[in-house]
Design an enzyme around this catalytic site. Structure first.
Site, mmCIF file in Angstrom:
data_model
loop_
_atom_site.group_PDB
_atom_site.id
_atom_site.type_symbol
_atom_site.label_atom_id
_atom_site.label_comp_id
_atom_site.label_asym_id
_atom_site.label_seq_id
_atom_site.Cartn_x
_atom_site.Cartn_y
_atom_site.Cartn_z
ATOM 1 C CG ASN A 11 -25.036 7.330 66.931
ATOM 2 O OD1 ASN A 11 -25.525 7.673 68.001
ATOM 3 N ND2 ASN A 11 -24.953 6.065 66.552
ATOM 4 C CD1 TRP A 12 -22.553 13.354 69.401
ATOM 5 C CD2 TRP A 12 -23.653 14.322 71.102
ATOM 6 N NE1 TRP A 12 -22.375 14.712 69.296
ATOM 7 C CE2 TRP A 12 -23.041 15.332 70.329
ATOM 8 C CE3 TRP A 12 -24.403 14.696 72.212
ATOM 9 C CZ2 TRP A 12 -23.156 16.691 70.638
ATOM 10 C CZ3 TRP A 12 -24.521 16.043 72.522
ATOM 11 C CH2 TRP A 12 -23.891 17.031 71.739
ATOM 12 C CE LYS A 13 -21.912 4.688 67.854
ATOM 13 N NZ LYS A 13 -21.096 3.566 67.423
ATOM 14 C CG HIS A 96 -26.635 1.911 65.492
ATOM 15 N ND1 HIS A 96 -25.719 1.095 66.117
ATOM 16 C CD2 HIS A 96 -25.913 2.890 64.885
ATOM 17 C CE1 HIS A 96 -24.496 1.578 65.908
ATOM 18 N NE2 HIS A 96 -24.587 2.659 65.162
ATOM 19 C CD GLU A 98 -22.873 0.837 68.711
ATOM 20 O OE1 GLU A 98 -23.497 1.788 69.205
ATOM 21 O OE2 GLU A 98 -21.754 0.961 68.178
ATOM 22 C CD GLU A 168 -23.998 3.130 60.950
ATOM 23 O OE1 GLU A 168 -23.235 4.081 61.059
ATOM 24 O OE2 GLU A 168 -24.586 2.616 61.913
ATOM 25 N N GLY A 174 -16.712 1.557 64.751
ATOM 26 C CA GLY A 174 -15.860 1.696 65.936
ATOM 27 C C GLY A 174 -14.574 0.897 65.867
ATOM 28 C CB SER A 214 -14.114 3.596 60.910
ATOM 29 O OG SER A 214 -14.189 2.652 61.970
ATOM 30 N N GLY A 235 -19.960 8.109 64.195
ATOM 31 C CA GLY A 235 -20.004 7.835 65.625
ATOM 32 C C GLY A 235 -18.863 8.543 66.334
ATOM 33 N N GLY A 236 -17.787 7.835 66.576
ATOM 34 C CA GLY A 236 -16.656 8.327 67.365
ATOM 35 C C GLY A 236 -16.203 9.738 67.002
HETATM 36 P P1 PGA Z 1 -18.099 4.942 64.228
HETATM 37 O O1 PGA Z 1 -19.644 4.619 64.500
HETATM 38 O O2 PGA Z 1 -18.052 6.165 63.343
HETATM 39 O O3 PGA Z 1 -17.508 5.189 65.593
HETATM 40 O O4 PGA Z 1 -17.513 3.753 63.547
HETATM 41 C C1 PGA Z 1 -20.612 4.713 63.485
HETATM 42 C C2 PGA Z 1 -21.968 4.390 64.049
HETATM 43 O O5 PGA Z 1 -22.064 3.535 64.929
HETATM 44 O O6 PGA Z 1 -23.001 4.983 63.637
#
Ligand code: PGA
Length: 266
Positions: A11-13, A96, A98, A168, A174, A214, A235-236
């Site tokens: 997930n590149w956000k 998600h 966020e 999640e 994050g 994470s 994500g990251g």
């Molecule tokens: P993260 O994000 O791997 O940076 O914790 C996961 C996500 O938001 O899908």
């Protein structure tokens, strides 16, 4: 028992420009050509078409990170499911944390988005997860069951079999704080039981359950070990093609299938 595919979604956000995405994919494609399972990238809207074109002939599926719950209309700045499929997306992340936290996405909205996605041949990846305060108050199960029952209300077992679900925990996203494998496994088992009770055992066995929060190359293999953890939402660490490839290629400890066209709900 159903053999579920192993699925790793990056997930590149809100990261990456066109040239950055192009160079990322050129690096990633050879690194994941023998991937044990399905590799997916949820990219910003502006990159979907280009990434989908570049991914033709590879095992990488391209998707979106959100969409609107209407089929079309006067909704300035929004994007509809069929615009995503037209651009080459085969899946969409919905609910998600966020989106829930910063953009007011509720379970009722997620439910309508799932409906739109299914109508448009776009696979919904529905995210659920508790906050730290909810976990500390002993409300993890209650929160997850509410999110599941409201966001998946009204779908038949046949429709549900098109879903992917991502657990999640909000406190792990994050933060560098990963759920232990045992903790994630317990929640995944609980979700599988909920799916069985809500639809039936056959449906619960088909739906892949992904863990996110994470995920890094050094914890991916352990997180993928339990039978009820079928994949990862990253994500990251998905922003670097090398790190993401290391996660995708994490050693396989349980049997996996090699889906040919898993990107699209049929
Ligand atoms: P993260 O994000 O791997 O940076 O914790 C996961 C996500 O938001 O899908």
């Amino acid at each position: 028992m159903a053999e579920r595919p192993r699925i790793i979604i990056g997930n590149w956000k809100m990261y990456k420009t066109h040239p950055e995405a192009e160079s990322y994919l050129s690096t990633l494609i050879p690194l994941v050509k023998d991937a044990p399972g399905q590799v997916c990238l949820a990219v910003p809207f502006t990159l979907i078409y280009m990434a989908a074109q570049q991914a033709i002939g590879t095992s990488i599926a391209i998707g979106a990170q959100t969409m609107n719950d209407a089929s079309e209309g006067a909704f300035t700045g929004e994007i509809a499911a069929r615009m995503l499929t037209e651009a080459g997306a085969t899946f969409v992340i919905l609910g998600h944390s966020e989106r829930r936290r910063f953009f007011g996405e509720t379970d009722a909205i997620v439910q309508r988005k799932v409906q739109q996605a299914l109508q448009n041949n776009l696979r919904p990846v529905v995210c659920v997860g508790e906050t730290l305060a909810e976990r500390e108050a002993g409300k993890t199960e209650e929160v997850l069951h509410r999110q599941l029952s409201e966001s998946l209300a009204g779908f038949t077992a046949e429709q549900a079999q098109q879903l992917w679900i991502a657990y999640e925990p909000v406190w792990a996203i994050g933060t560098g704080e990963t759920a232990t494998t045992a903790c994630a496994e317990e929640v995944h088992r609980n979700i599988r039981t909920w799916l069985t009770n809500h639809w039936n055992a056959e449906t619960a066995e088909i739906i892949p359950l992904l863990y996110g929060g994470s995920v890094k190359p050094d914890n991916a293999a352990a997180l993928l070990e339990p039978q009820d953890i079928d994949g990862l939402l990253v994500g990251g660490a998905s922003l670097s093609p090398q790190l993401f490839a290391n996660i995708v290629n994490a050693p396989v400890n349980s049997p996996v299938t090699h889906p040919s066209s898993i990107g699209n709900p049929s």
